[in-house]
Design a protein around this motif. Structure first.
Motif, PDB file in Angstrom:
ATOM      1  N   PRO A   1      12.348 -28.389  -5.177  1.00 21.37           N
ATOM      2  CA  PRO A   1      12.771 -27.379  -6.160  1.00 21.37           C
ATOM      3  C   PRO A   1      11.914 -26.121  -6.080  1.00 21.37           C
ATOM      4  O   PRO A   1      10.752 -26.161  -5.690  1.00 21.37           O
ATOM      5  N   VAL A   2      12.510 -25.019  -6.479  1.00 16.58           N
ATOM      6  CA  VAL A   2      11.816 -23.739  -6.462  1.00 16.58           C
ATOM      7  C   VAL A   2      10.992 -23.603  -7.739  1.00 16.58           C
ATOM      8  O   VAL A   2      11.467 -23.890  -8.831  1.00 16.58           O
ATOM      9  N   THR A   3       9.751 -23.170  -7.572  1.00 11.65           N
ATOM     10  CA  THR A   3       8.888 -22.884  -8.722  1.00 11.65           C
ATOM     11  C   THR A   3       8.757 -21.365  -8.840  1.00 11.65           C
ATOM     12  O   THR A   3       9.286 -20.623  -8.023  1.00 11.65           O
ATOM     13  N   ASP A   4       8.041 -20.922  -9.839  1.00  9.43           N
ATOM     14  CA  ASP A   4       7.877 -19.482 -10.019  1.00  9.43           C
ATOM     15  C   ASP A   4       6.453 -19.008  -9.729  1.00  9.43           C
ATOM     16  O   ASP A   4       6.053 -17.947 -10.153  1.00  9.43           O
ATOM     17  N   HIS A   5       5.702 -19.800  -8.985  1.00  8.60           N
ATOM     18  CA  HIS A   5       4.316 -19.439  -8.688  1.00  8.60           C
ATOM     19  C   HIS A   5       4.171 -18.996  -7.236  1.00  8.60           C
ATOM     20  O   HIS A   5       4.305 -19.783  -6.322  1.00  8.60           O
ATOM     21  N   ILE A   6       3.899 -17.710  -7.064  1.00  8.71           N
ATOM     22  CA  ILE A   6       3.619 -17.179  -5.733  1.00  8.71           C
ATOM     23  C   ILE A   6       2.105 -17.033  -5.647  1.00  8.71           C
ATOM     24  O   ILE A   6       1.521 -16.110  -6.199  1.00  8.71           O
ATOM     25  N   GLN A   7       1.482 -17.986  -4.974  1.00  5.59           N
ATOM     26  CA  GLN A   7       0.027 -17.922  -4.815  1.00  5.59           C
ATOM     27  C   GLN A   7      -0.336 -18.478  -3.454  1.00  5.59           C
ATOM     28  O   GLN A   7       0.366 -19.312  -2.905  1.00  5.59           O
ATOM     29  N   GLY A   8      -1.388 -17.969  -2.904  1.00  2.00           N
ATOM     30  CA  GLY A   8      -1.862 -18.480  -1.629  1.00  2.00           C
ATOM     31  C   GLY A   8      -1.198 -17.864  -0.415  1.00  2.00           C
ATOM     32  O   GLY A   8      -1.505 -18.247   0.707  1.00  2.00           O
ATOM     33  N   LEU A   9      -0.293 -16.934  -0.614  1.00  6.26           N
ATOM     34  CA  LEU A   9       0.338 -16.264   0.536  1.00  6.26           C
ATOM     35  C   LEU A   9      -0.530 -15.079   0.918  1.00  6.26           C
ATOM     36  O   LEU A   9      -0.699 -14.148   0.133  1.00  6.26           O
ATOM     37  N   THR A  10      -1.079 -15.117   2.107  1.00  2.00           N
ATOM     38  CA  THR A  10      -2.002 -14.062   2.513  1.00  2.00           C
ATOM     39  C   THR A  10      -1.495 -13.243   3.692  1.00  2.00           C
ATOM     40  O   THR A  10      -2.138 -12.279   4.084  1.00  2.00           O
ATOM     41  N   ASP A  11      -0.340 -13.618   4.242  1.00  6.19           N
ATOM     42  CA  ASP A  11       0.145 -12.870   5.400  1.00  6.19           C
ATOM     43  C   ASP A  11       0.714 -11.526   4.961  1.00  6.19           C
ATOM     44  O   ASP A  11       1.155 -11.341   3.828  1.00  6.19           O
ATOM     45  N   GLU A  12       0.694 -10.585   5.875  1.00  9.02           N
ATOM     46  CA  GLU A  12       1.121  -9.219   5.594  1.00  9.02           C
ATOM     47  C   GLU A  12       2.597  -9.161   5.177  1.00  9.02           C
ATOM     48  O   GLU A  12       2.967  -8.404   4.277  1.00  9.02           O
ATOM     49  N   GLY A  13       3.444  -9.951   5.806  1.00  5.47           N
ATOM     50  CA  GLY A  13       4.871  -9.936   5.477  1.00  5.47           C
ATOM     51  C   GLY A  13       5.138 -10.329   4.041  1.00  5.47           C
ATOM     52  O   GLY A  13       5.967  -9.716   3.357  1.00  5.47           O
ATOM     53  N   SER A  14       4.454 -11.345   3.565  1.00  8.07           N
ATOM     54  CA  SER A  14       4.623 -11.784   2.178  1.00  8.07           C
ATOM     55  C   SER A  14       4.213 -10.683   1.215  1.00  8.07           C
ATOM     56  O   SER A  14       4.919 -10.382   0.250  1.00  8.07           O
ATOM     57  N   TRP A  15       3.056 -10.089   1.473  1.00  6.24           N
ATOM     58  CA  TRP A  15       2.566  -9.078   0.541  1.00  6.24           C
ATOM     59  C   TRP A  15       3.382  -7.804   0.568  1.00  6.24           C
ATOM     60  O   TRP A  15       3.494  -7.117  -0.455  1.00  6.24           O
ATOM     61  N   GLU A  16       3.990  -7.506   1.688  1.00 11.04           N
ATOM     62  CA  GLU A  16       4.885  -6.352   1.727  1.00 11.04           C
ATOM     63  C   GLU A  16       6.047  -6.572   0.767  1.00 11.04           C
ATOM     64  O   GLU A  16       6.420  -5.677   0.008  1.00 11.04           O
ATOM     65  N   ILE A  17       6.606  -7.772   0.769  1.00 10.68           N
ATOM     66  CA  ILE A  17       7.717  -8.088  -0.130  1.00 10.68           C
ATOM     67  C   ILE A  17       7.236  -8.104  -1.587  1.00 10.68           C
ATOM     68  O   ILE A  17       7.898  -7.546  -2.470  1.00 10.68           O
ATOM     69  N   VAL A  18       6.098  -8.727  -1.842  1.00 14.33           N
ATOM     70  CA  VAL A  18       5.567  -8.776  -3.208  1.00 14.33           C
ATOM     71  C   VAL A  18       5.387  -7.370  -3.759  1.00 14.33           C
ATOM     72  O   VAL A  18       5.774  -7.079  -4.906  1.00 14.33           O
ATOM     73  N   LYS A  19       4.817  -6.471  -2.974  1.00 12.23           N
ATOM     74  CA  LYS A  19       4.608  -5.090  -3.429  1.00 12.23           C
ATOM     75  C   LYS A  19       5.940  -4.401  -3.710  1.00 12.23           C
ATOM     76  O   LYS A  19       6.082  -3.700  -4.724  1.00 12.23           O
ATOM     77  N   LEU A  20       6.915  -4.611  -2.837  1.00 15.20           N
ATOM     78  CA  LEU A  20       8.231  -4.007  -3.056  1.00 15.20           C
ATOM     79  C   LEU A  20       8.891  -4.558  -4.313  1.00 15.20           C
ATOM     80  O   LEU A  20       9.449  -3.794  -5.113  1.00 15.20           O
ATOM     81  N   LEU A  21       8.846  -5.873  -4.488  1.00 11.75           N
ATOM     82  CA  LEU A  21       9.480  -6.469  -5.665  1.00 11.75           C
ATOM     83  C   LEU A  21       8.826  -5.978  -6.953  1.00 11.75           C
ATOM     84  O   LEU A  21       9.508  -5.739  -7.957  1.00 11.75           O
ATOM     85  N   ALA A  22       7.520  -5.799  -6.922  1.00 11.95           N
ATOM     86  CA  ALA A  22       6.801  -5.322  -8.111  1.00 11.95           C
ATOM     87  C   ALA A  22       7.212  -3.901  -8.489  1.00 11.95           C
ATOM     88  O   ALA A  22       7.109  -3.509  -9.659  1.00 11.95           O
ATOM     89  N   ALA A  23       7.716  -3.139  -7.541  1.00 14.48           N
ATOM     90  CA  ALA A  23       8.116  -1.751  -7.798  1.00 14.48           C
ATOM     91  C   ALA A  23       9.504  -1.633  -8.427  1.00 14.48           C
ATOM     92  O   ALA A  23       9.895  -0.545  -8.868  1.00 14.48           O
ATOM     93  N   PHE A  24      10.244  -2.726  -8.504  1.00 15.24           N
ATOM     94  CA  PHE A  24      11.634  -2.677  -8.970  1.00 15.24           C
ATOM     95  C   PHE A  24      11.804  -2.002 -10.336  1.00 15.24           C
ATOM     96  O   PHE A  24      12.652  -1.114 -10.472  1.00 15.24           O
ATOM     97  N   PRO A  25      11.026  -2.364 -11.359  1.00 17.08           N
ATOM     98  CA  PRO A  25      11.209  -1.689 -12.652  1.00 17.08           C
ATOM     99  C   PRO A  25      11.027  -0.172 -12.571  1.00 17.08           C
ATOM    100  O   PRO A  25      11.771   0.581 -13.213  1.00 17.08           O
ATOM    101  N   ASN A  26      10.062   0.278 -11.782  1.00 18.18           N
ATOM    102  CA  ASN A  26       9.840   1.722 -11.637  1.00 18.18           C
ATOM    103  C   ASN A  26      11.003   2.395 -10.917  1.00 18.18           C
ATOM    104  O   ASN A  26      11.363   3.529 -11.241  1.00 18.18           O
TER     105      ASN A  26
END
Length: 127
Positions: free
Chosen positions: A32-57
């Protein structure tokens, strides 16, 4: 017309296909999918995380400037980042980061679906 319906490049169907691909990954998930994104240190993951965080703006700016193209361009950027990530990462590999990768995929589907909805475009789960 061919350019508008192309699954590659900066098109609506490209974003729809990305959403469908991400939904397919979630359907094939071994857990099952959880809602905890932790421990991902690769550049590809963080690129997506940064983009997703910008959605409200992005939504706020599109509203303030009456410019829905800001959302459209943003969805293209998210789709490109996700597809690059998917091409270089075995998302469904069962290891200690599986749940975080699945949470990242799920968060991507939420943002793509909502962004497409705001533009009046259906977000299919299969294509």
């Amino acid at each position: 017309m061919e350019d508008m319906l192309n699954f590659e490049g900066e098109t609506g169907p490209y974003v729809q296909y990305t959403h469908a691909r991400a939904c397919s990954i979630l359907r094939n998930a071994p857990s099952p999918v959880t809602d905890h994104i932790q421990g991902l240190t690769d550049e590809g993951s963080w690129e997506i995380v940064k983009l997703l965080a910008a959605f409200p703006n992005i939504i706020q700016n599109a509203y303030e400037y009456l410019d829905p193209s800001l959302i459209a361009k943003y969805l293209i950027d998210v789709s490109q980042a996700f597809n690059s990530y998917y091409a270089h990462t075995k998302v469904l590999t069962e290891d200690e980061q599986l749940h975080s990768r699945l949470a990242l995929v799920y968060a991507t589907t939420v943002v793509l679906k909502e962004g497409l909805r705001l533009l009046g475009i259906h977000a299919p789960e299969e294509m």
